[in-house]
Design a protein around this motif. Structure first.
Motif, PDB file in Angstrom:
ATOM      1  N   ARG A   1       0.804  -1.218   0.000  1.00  0.00           N
ATOM      2  CA  ARG A   1       0.000   0.000   0.000  1.00  0.00           C
ATOM      3  C   ARG A   1       0.842   1.276   0.000  1.00  0.00           C
ATOM      4  NH1 ARG A   1      -5.073  -0.296   4.172  1.00  0.00           N
ATOM      5  NH2 ARG A   1      -6.664  -0.745   2.586  1.00  0.00           N
ATOM      6  N   ARG A   2       1.941   1.268   0.708  1.00  0.00           N
ATOM      7  CA  ARG A   2       2.739   2.489   0.773  1.00  0.00           C
ATOM      8  C   ARG A   2       3.802   2.558  -0.320  1.00  0.00           C
ATOM      9  NH1 ARG A   2       4.924   0.212   6.073  1.00  0.00           N
ATOM     10  NH2 ARG A   2       7.017  -0.558   5.558  1.00  0.00           N
ATOM     11  N   GLY A   3       3.795   1.585  -1.225  1.00  0.00           N
ATOM     12  CA  GLY A   3       4.625   1.657  -2.407  1.00  0.00           C
ATOM     13  C   GLY A   3       6.002   1.056  -2.306  1.00  0.00           C
ATOM     14  N   ASP A   4       6.301   0.325  -1.231  1.00  0.00           N
ATOM     15  CA  ASP A   4       7.640  -0.250  -1.075  1.00  0.00           C
ATOM     16  C   ASP A   4       7.993  -1.207  -2.209  1.00  0.00           C
ATOM     17  OD1 ASP A   4       7.353   1.088   1.285  1.00  0.00           O
ATOM     18  OD2 ASP A   4       7.932  -0.575   2.585  1.00  0.00           O
ATOM     19  N   THR A   5       7.001  -1.946  -2.703  1.00  0.00           N
ATOM     20  CA  THR A   5       7.263  -2.965  -3.723  1.00  0.00           C
ATOM     21  C   THR A   5       7.336  -2.376  -5.125  1.00  0.00           C
ATOM     22  OG1 THR A   5       4.886  -3.392  -3.930  1.00  0.00           O
ATOM     23  CG2 THR A   5       6.131  -4.796  -2.421  1.00  0.00           C
ATOM     24  N   GLY A   6       6.772  -1.190  -5.328  1.00  0.00           N
ATOM     25  CA  GLY A   6       6.579  -0.679  -6.677  1.00  0.00           C
ATOM     26  C   GLY A   6       5.415  -1.399  -7.326  1.00  0.00           C
TER      27      GLY A   6
ATOM     28  N   GLY B   1      -2.654  -5.260 -13.616  1.00  0.00           N
ATOM     29  CA  GLY B   1      -1.708  -5.642 -14.657  1.00  0.00           C
ATOM     30  C   GLY B   1      -0.799  -6.804 -14.328  1.00  0.00           C
ATOM     31  N   ALA B   2      -0.755  -7.234 -13.069  1.00  0.00           N
ATOM     32  CA  ALA B   2       0.073  -8.381 -12.693  1.00  0.00           C
ATOM     33  C   ALA B   2      -0.508  -9.670 -13.280  1.00  0.00           C
ATOM     34  CB  ALA B   2       0.177  -8.487 -11.178  1.00  0.00           C
ATOM     35  N   ILE B   3       0.350 -10.666 -13.411  1.00  0.00           N
ATOM     36  CA  ILE B   3      -0.087 -12.002 -13.806  1.00  0.00           C
ATOM     37  C   ILE B   3       0.402 -12.991 -12.759  1.00  0.00           C
ATOM     38  CG2 ILE B   3      -0.158 -11.509 -16.270  1.00  0.00           C
ATOM     39  CD1 ILE B   3       2.570 -12.881 -16.528  1.00  0.00           C
ATOM     40  N   GLY B   4      -0.206 -14.193 -12.720  1.00  0.00           N
ATOM     41  CA  GLY B   4       0.210 -15.137 -11.697  1.00  0.00           C
ATOM     42  C   GLY B   4      -0.196 -16.558 -11.978  1.00  0.00           C
ATOM     43  N   SER B   5       0.349 -17.462 -11.161  1.00  0.00           N
ATOM     44  CA  SER B   5      -0.010 -18.878 -11.226  1.00  0.00           C
ATOM     45  C   SER B   5      -0.351 -19.361  -9.827  1.00  0.00           C
ATOM     46  CB  SER B   5       1.143 -19.707 -11.807  1.00  0.00           C
ATOM     47  OG  SER B   5       2.300 -19.603 -10.992  1.00  0.00           O
TER      48      SER B   5
ATOM     49  N   GLU C   1       3.892 -15.600  -2.880  1.00  0.00           N
ATOM     50  CA  GLU C   1       5.017 -14.726  -3.197  1.00  0.00           C
ATOM     51  C   GLU C   1       4.570 -13.718  -4.244  1.00  0.00           C
ATOM     52  OE1 GLU C   1       9.580 -14.940  -4.911  1.00  0.00           O
ATOM     53  OE2 GLU C   1       8.884 -16.461  -3.469  1.00  0.00           O
ATOM     54  N   ILE C   2       4.712 -12.446  -3.925  1.00  0.00           N
ATOM     55  CA  ILE C   2       4.311 -11.358  -4.811  1.00  0.00           C
ATOM     56  C   ILE C   2       5.551 -10.557  -5.162  1.00  0.00           C
ATOM     57  CG2 ILE C   2       2.910  -9.271  -5.046  1.00  0.00           C
ATOM     58  CD1 ILE C   2       0.972 -10.479  -2.995  1.00  0.00           C
ATOM     59  N   ALA C   3       5.802 -10.396  -6.457  1.00  0.00           N
ATOM     60  CA  ALA C   3       6.976  -9.657  -6.918  1.00  0.00           C
ATOM     61  C   ALA C   3       6.561  -8.306  -7.479  1.00  0.00           C
ATOM     62  CB  ALA C   3       7.726 -10.448  -7.985  1.00  0.00           C
ATOM     63  N   GLY C   4       7.200  -7.258  -7.004  1.00  0.00           N
ATOM     64  CA  GLY C   4       6.992  -5.926  -7.537  1.00  0.00           C
ATOM     65  C   GLY C   4       8.229  -5.442  -8.265  1.00  0.00           C
ATOM     66  N   GLU C   5       8.169  -4.210  -8.762  1.00  0.00           N
ATOM     67  CA  GLU C   5       9.306  -3.654  -9.498  1.00  0.00           C
ATOM     68  C   GLU C   5      10.555  -3.519  -8.637  1.00  0.00           C
ATOM     69  OE1 GLU C   5       7.416  -0.673 -12.802  1.00  0.00           O
ATOM     70  OE2 GLU C   5       7.369  -0.020 -10.701  1.00  0.00           O
TER      71      GLU C   5
ATOM     72  N   LEU D   1       3.134  -4.009  -9.029  1.00  0.00           N
ATOM     73  CA  LEU D   1       3.175  -5.468  -8.904  1.00  0.00           C
ATOM     74  C   LEU D   1       3.307  -6.118 -10.281  1.00  0.00           C
ATOM     75  CD1 LEU D   1       0.505  -6.136  -6.141  1.00  0.00           C
ATOM     76  CD2 LEU D   1       2.915  -5.493  -5.928  1.00  0.00           C
ATOM     77  N   LEU D   2       4.158  -7.133 -10.347  1.00  0.00           N
ATOM     78  CA  LEU D   2       4.456  -7.801 -11.613  1.00  0.00           C
ATOM     79  C   LEU D   2       3.888  -9.209 -11.680  1.00  0.00           C
ATOM     80  CD1 LEU D   2       8.203  -6.715 -11.930  1.00  0.00           C
ATOM     81  CD2 LEU D   2       6.175  -5.559 -12.862  1.00  0.00           C
ATOM     82  N   THR D   3       4.206 -10.042 -10.659  1.00  0.00           N
ATOM     83  CA  THR D   3       3.798 -11.449 -10.694  1.00  0.00           C
ATOM     84  C   THR D   3       3.375 -11.934  -9.315  1.00  0.00           C
ATOM     85  OG1 THR D   3       6.057 -12.234 -10.295  1.00  0.00           O
ATOM     86  CG2 THR D   3       5.370 -11.985 -12.595  1.00  0.00           C
ATOM     87  N   VAL D   4       2.568 -12.992  -9.339  1.00  0.00           N
ATOM     88  CA  VAL D   4       2.156 -13.694  -8.121  1.00  0.00           C
ATOM     89  C   VAL D   4       2.376 -15.182  -8.326  1.00  0.00           C
ATOM     90  CG1 VAL D   4       0.236 -14.270  -6.591  1.00  0.00           C
ATOM     91  CG2 VAL D   4       0.421 -11.953  -7.546  1.00  0.00           C
ATOM     92  N   ASP D   5       3.063 -15.804  -7.385  1.00  0.00           N
ATOM     93  CA  ASP D   5       3.296 -17.250  -7.401  1.00  0.00           C
ATOM     94  C   ASP D   5       2.760 -17.783  -6.079  1.00  0.00           C
ATOM     95  OD1 ASP D   5       4.175 -19.825  -7.846  1.00  0.00           O
ATOM     96  OD2 ASP D   5       6.244 -19.407  -7.274  1.00  0.00           O
ATOM     97  N   ALA D   6       1.707 -18.608  -6.110  1.00  0.00           N
ATOM     98  CA  ALA D   6       1.035 -18.982  -4.871  1.00  0.00           C
ATOM     99  C   ALA D   6       0.533 -20.419  -4.931  1.00  0.00           C
ATOM    100  CB  ALA D   6      -0.137 -18.034  -4.594  1.00  0.00           C
TER     101      ALA D   6
END
Length: 366
Positions: free
Chosen positions: A144-149, A237-241, A258-262, A151-156
């Motif tokens: 929420r506060r933008g630390d991750t930039g 805009g993120a994608i995931g599996s 696991e959530i990956a940001g910029e 979001l790109l992908t989610v692996d769960a």
């Protein structure tokens, strides 16, 4: 001083429908929150009497007479097919509801439960309790506060092994009791709720495949799935599996996101709930639960000092306390409501449709 989840002026009277594992979890959480345990009903009066004696309820009711005992809150902890009608009956009796997921086995019925609660001015919550681990709230706060930039992908994944063998049986296996989906409706919905809660994005489209590993259990044909795999697209805009299984040897409750940001990745594993993995290109580290160093929302859920582990029942206790607080008109952050329960059923239906038609499907948005 940060307010804690279990601090509330509300001390409701409660009733529970059901007497199994979840009824025990609910009753412990209700007692922790200071509720008066008034009435419990299982499938028959003898079972109700056993449950009342074991769990400390004042009254054991025949299931047909349960609603003759007015209470502030009804906890619905019965097999899935009964949830919607029992929730509607509780609302008509003037009680708020805490209904185990799914709220209903189809979205139209789940929508009717939500609409009736709103018409009557009553509250309802659904136990997506993994939201109540402090490190989940910390992950959410960092995004929420933008630390991750961006979001790109989610692996769960959510993996269990309690239905690994063909002679493993449970009422959830039967579509007549559990509904048309089993693995996804039972645990996959937790995974999706937690991803959307942490990420602040919703799944907009998905492609799913599923398998029934054991077509017969105990000699009886099985129509519900053991495993589900999904590819998903998110509103931001993120994608995931996602992978869901109840036949993964050695996995007891392996919920991992696991959530990956910029700029940063976050990884939460429910079986190690006291820590959050943070990954950056230059470094990675483990952030451990300590109220002194967490966001305010995470810190309020820290019930014991750092170094004293918290777990599933602590998360459930906090959820129940927050539910009672919002029923009493208080403001609490991140409480899973009936709308979230409807969302879970909507996503489940999209998964079933995609798997049956072997194609991408759009997911109706909240």
């Amino acid at each position: 001083m940060v307010s804690v989840a279990h601090a509330s002026a509300s001390t409701p009277s409660i009733g529970i429908l059901g007497g199994g594992f979840m009824a025990r979890v609910h009753s412990r959480a209700a007692r922790s929150a200071g509720a008066a345990l008034e009435v419990i009903a299982t499938s028959d009066l003898a079972g109700s009497e056993r449950a009342a004696a074991e769990l400390g309820f004042a009254t054991a009711a025949d299931p047909d007479d349960f609603f003759a005992h007015p209470v502030d809150v009804v906890h619905v902890c019965t097999p899935n097919r009964a949830h919607a009608q029992q929730s509607l009956s509780a609302l008509e009796a003037g009680s708020h509801i805490i209904c185990e997921k799914p709220v209903a086995t189809d979205s139209a019925t789940a929508g009717r439960v939500l609409e009736r609660a709103e018409e009557l001015g009553l509250g309802g919550t659904v136990p997506f309790v993994y939201r109540y681990h402090p490190m989940v709230r910390e992950a959410r706060a960092r995004i929420r506060r933008g630390d991750t930039g961006a979001l790109l992908t989610v692996d769960a994944s959510y993996l269990q092994d309690w239905l690994l063998d063909p002679d493993d049986e449970n009422w959830r296996v039967d579509a007549g009791s559990g509904g048309p989906s089993r693995a996804f409706a039972d645990i996959g919905c937790h995974l999706v709720d937690l991803i959307e809660f942490i990420a602040g994005q919703t799944i907009t489209a998905l492609a799913a495949t599923m398998r029934t590993v054991h077509p017969r259990r105990g000699g009886v044909p099985v129509s519900t799935e053991d495993t589900v795999a999904l590819t998903v697209e998110f509103s931001g805009g993120a994608i995931g599996s996602l992978l869901v299984s109840q036949v993964a040897p050695g996995r007891k409750n392996g919920l991992v996101i696991e959530i990956a940001g910029e700029r940063e990745s976050l990884r939460f594993a429910q079986e190690q709930p006291e820590q959050l993995w943070l990954g950056r290109r230059a470094e990675s580290r483990l952030l451990v639960r300590d109220a002194e160093s967490l966001s305010a929302d995470a810190a309020r859920l820290c019930r014991v000092p750092a170094g004293h582990p918290q777990g599933y029942q602590d998360a459930f206790d906090a959820f129940i306390a927050d539910s009672y607080a919002v029923f009493a008109g208080e403001q609490r952050e991140g409480v899973p409501r009936l709308a979230d329960g409807l969302r879970a059923v909507t996503v489940t239906e999209a998964v079933l449709r995609s798997a049956a038609e072997r194609r991408w499907v759009e997911v109706e948005q909240p």
